[in-house]
Design a protein around this motif. Structure first.
Motif, PDB file in Angstrom:
ATOM      1  N   ALA A 280       0.755  -1.176  -0.100  1.00 41.13           N
ATOM      2  CA  ALA A 280      -0.060  -0.041   0.208  1.00 41.13           C
ATOM      3  C   ALA A 280       0.704   1.252  -0.116  1.00 41.13           C
ATOM      4  O   ALA A 280       0.422   2.325  -0.290  1.00 41.13           O
ATOM      5  N   GLN A 281       2.164   1.156   0.253  1.00 44.74           N
ATOM      6  CA  GLN A 281       3.056   2.255   0.458  1.00 44.74           C
ATOM      7  C   GLN A 281       3.808   2.418  -0.759  1.00 44.74           C
ATOM      8  O   GLN A 281       4.687   3.510  -0.918  1.00 44.74           O
ATOM      9  N   VAL A 282       3.752   1.483  -1.700  1.00 44.47           N
ATOM     10  CA  VAL A 282       4.510   1.601  -3.080  1.00 44.47           C
ATOM     11  C   VAL A 282       4.043   2.809  -4.031  1.00 44.47           C
ATOM     12  O   VAL A 282       2.522   2.880  -3.892  1.00 44.47           O
ATOM     13  N   LYS A 283       4.726   3.665  -4.510  1.00 44.59           N
ATOM     14  CA  LYS A 283       4.071   4.775  -5.356  1.00 44.59           C
ATOM     15  C   LYS A 283       3.851   4.346  -6.702  1.00 44.59           C
ATOM     16  O   LYS A 283       4.560   3.819  -7.610  1.00 44.59           O
ATOM     17  N   HIS A 284       2.728   4.706  -6.891  1.00 44.21           N
ATOM     18  CA  HIS A 284       1.961   4.774  -8.514  1.00 44.21           C
ATOM     19  C   HIS A 284       1.689   6.267  -8.775  1.00 44.21           C
ATOM     20  O   HIS A 284       0.711   6.876  -8.256  1.00 44.21           O
ATOM     21  N   LEU A 285       2.608   6.955  -9.663  1.00 46.38           N
ATOM     22  CA  LEU A 285       2.345   8.359  -9.781  1.00 46.38           C
ATOM     23  C   LEU A 285       2.199   8.649 -11.454  1.00 46.38           C
ATOM     24  O   LEU A 285       2.759   7.956 -12.163  1.00 46.38           O
ATOM     25  N   PRO A 286       1.574   9.499 -11.828  1.00 47.63           N
ATOM     26  CA  PRO A 286       1.338   9.957 -13.136  1.00 47.63           C
ATOM     27  C   PRO A 286       2.432  10.155 -13.586  1.00 47.63           C
ATOM     28  O   PRO A 286       3.303  10.885 -13.014  1.00 47.63           O
ATOM     29  N   MET A 287       2.644  10.188 -14.903  1.00 53.04           N
ATOM     30  CA  MET A 287       3.794  10.507 -15.715  1.00 53.04           C
ATOM     31  C   MET A 287       3.906  12.106 -15.815  1.00 53.04           C
ATOM     32  O   MET A 287       5.082  12.689 -15.828  1.00 53.04           O
ATOM     33  N   CYS A 288       2.539  12.666 -15.919  1.00 55.45           N
ATOM     34  CA  CYS A 288       2.888  14.202 -16.075  1.00 55.45           C
ATOM     35  C   CYS A 288       1.981  14.785 -14.783  1.00 55.45           C
ATOM     36  O   CYS A 288       1.220  14.182 -14.467  1.00 55.45           O
TER      37      CYS A 288
END
Length: 411
Positions: A280-288
């Motif tokens: 749950a702490q792994v980061k999934h972030l937008p490319m922009c």
């Protein structure tokens, strides 16, 4: 985030004056009309909330702010950095975390100032005596030979004054903690020397002349704006999935000669070799990432830490002509992930789009950590003393990605 009231106040009664920072000698001046400003009239010992608000808005507009001949304590540097995110509570990698995690590739580079743990001492050489509560700290300037698969030899480096970008990155833990909004860098001790030639060594023939030990910046906005339509569409639809404990995950891997990503050698640690982690702490972030003042999109990816990509399908009614991954999908093969990231990021680090800081002692630089990527460059002798104070704070929230209007415009 800057409020409407702040914008009105700074528009009608600016506290400071601003002059453009001259672009680097090889830069295309047209790409830097709205990039970089030197700020005049700043006094770190006396800053009102309205003045903080003005600095915040100006940084989001210009990406890099330079304050010359600055006298600022670690506490004052923290206060200035903290003003960008009053709910932030710790250094960008967690207070005192980087020095303790010996498996992390960041371990040798950062020394925490004990009385202000959000501020790190970085640089090169052995500091004499006790400095800010640190007993004769030994500093180590990151050198590309410790990270690149095919480095420039020491003999060639000395003969031709050639060097590399060490690692293009965003200041961010990219696990558990959110990427800082801003980083502040104070130049305390800056050894002088001849300019150095940064070689890309990727078959392009590109190289760029930079001051010795320069920090080099590339605009995420420019990086996005340069993309052809199919890659803009891909960028606004893509989420970057980062590895758990990414700086440990990549600790045995080697970088490309550009410093823009990792060689495909299969040397990343397996998940069961990593320290314990919470999915749950792994980061999934937008490319922009969306600029909170200008609304512009900045292509912001840490290319060395990316593990996979999630691509959304084209919106209903969008043209599929020439589109990449029109039906979306998961890209989990690291070679394919890295090839895609190189396609979208490499044009933006071409020599004419780079700003290379020419450091002087007393310089304070603020840079929009959610709007630019940067790299250390250069090499120093062991006896050359270089000292900087660095501060960034894990943000109170993750970056905001493209909104519906952006997706409709670009996808």
């Amino acid at each position: 985030m800057t409020t409407t009231a702040t914008m009105t106040a700074t528009a009608t009664a600016p506290a400071y004056t601003y002059t453009p920072i001259p672009p680097s000698p090889q830069a295309d001046a047209a790409a830097f009309t709205d990039f970089g400003r030197e700020v005049h009239g700043f006094d770190a010992a006396s800053v009102s909330q309205a003045q903080y608000d003005e600095i915040i808005e100006s940084l989001y507009k210009y990406q890099v702010l330079l304050f010359r001949n600055t006298t600022i304590t670690p506490a004052q540097q923290y206060a200035l950095t903290h003003a960008f995110d009053p709910a932030a509570t710790s250094y960008g990698h967690g207070n005192n975390k980087t020095g303790k995690d010996t498996k992390s590739i960041l371990h040798p580079d950062l020394k925490t100032i004990p009385h202000q743990p959000e501020v790190q001492l970085i640089g090169n050489g052995k500091v004499p005596g006790v400095y800010e509560g640190l007993d004769s700290p030994q500093l180590k300037h990151p050198h590309h030979r410790t990270f690149h698969k095919h480095p420039i030899s020491e003999a060639e480096e000395l003969a031709s004054n050639a060097t590399r970008f060490y690692r293009w990155h965003i200041d961010a833990a990219l696990y558990k903690l959110s990427p800082p909004r801003v980083t502040s860098l104070l130049a305390v001790k800056v050894p002088q020397g001849p300019w150095q030639t940064v070689r890309y060594d990727d078959g392009s023939g590109d190289e760029v002349e930079v001051p010795k030990g320069s920090t080099v910046f590339a605009s995420g906005k420019t990086m996005f704006d340069l993309l052809p339509a199919p890659l803009k569409s891909l960028a606004v639809r893509t989420t970057v999935n980062y590895a758990p404990h990414p700086y440990v995950w990549m600790s045995k891997a080697h970088a490309l000669p550009t410093g823009l990503g990792i060689e495909d050698e299969g040397l990343e640690l397996s998940l069961d070799e990593l320290p314990e982690f919470d999915e749950a702490q792994v980061k999934h972030l937008p490319m922009c990432w969306k600029n909170p003042v200008t609304g512009a999109l900045h292509l912001q990816v840490h290319p060395c830490a990316a593990k996979s990509l999630t691509i959304a399908p084209l919106p209903e009614g969008a043209s599929r002509d020439g589109a990449l991954y029109p039906d979306g999908g998961e890209v989990g093969d690291l070679k394919e992930v890295r090839e895609l990231l190189t396609r979208v990021q490499r044009p933006g680090i071409s020599p004419k789009y780079l700003f290379a800081a020419d450091w002087r002692e007393g310089d304070l630089v603020l840079f929009h950590n959610r709007g630019v990527i940067h790299s250390v460059t250069g090499a120093f002798r062991p006896d050359e003393l270089r000292m900087f104070h660095q501060c960034n704070l894990a943000a109170s929230s993750d970056p905001v990605g493209p909104d519906g209007a952006d997706v409709a415009k670009y996808a």
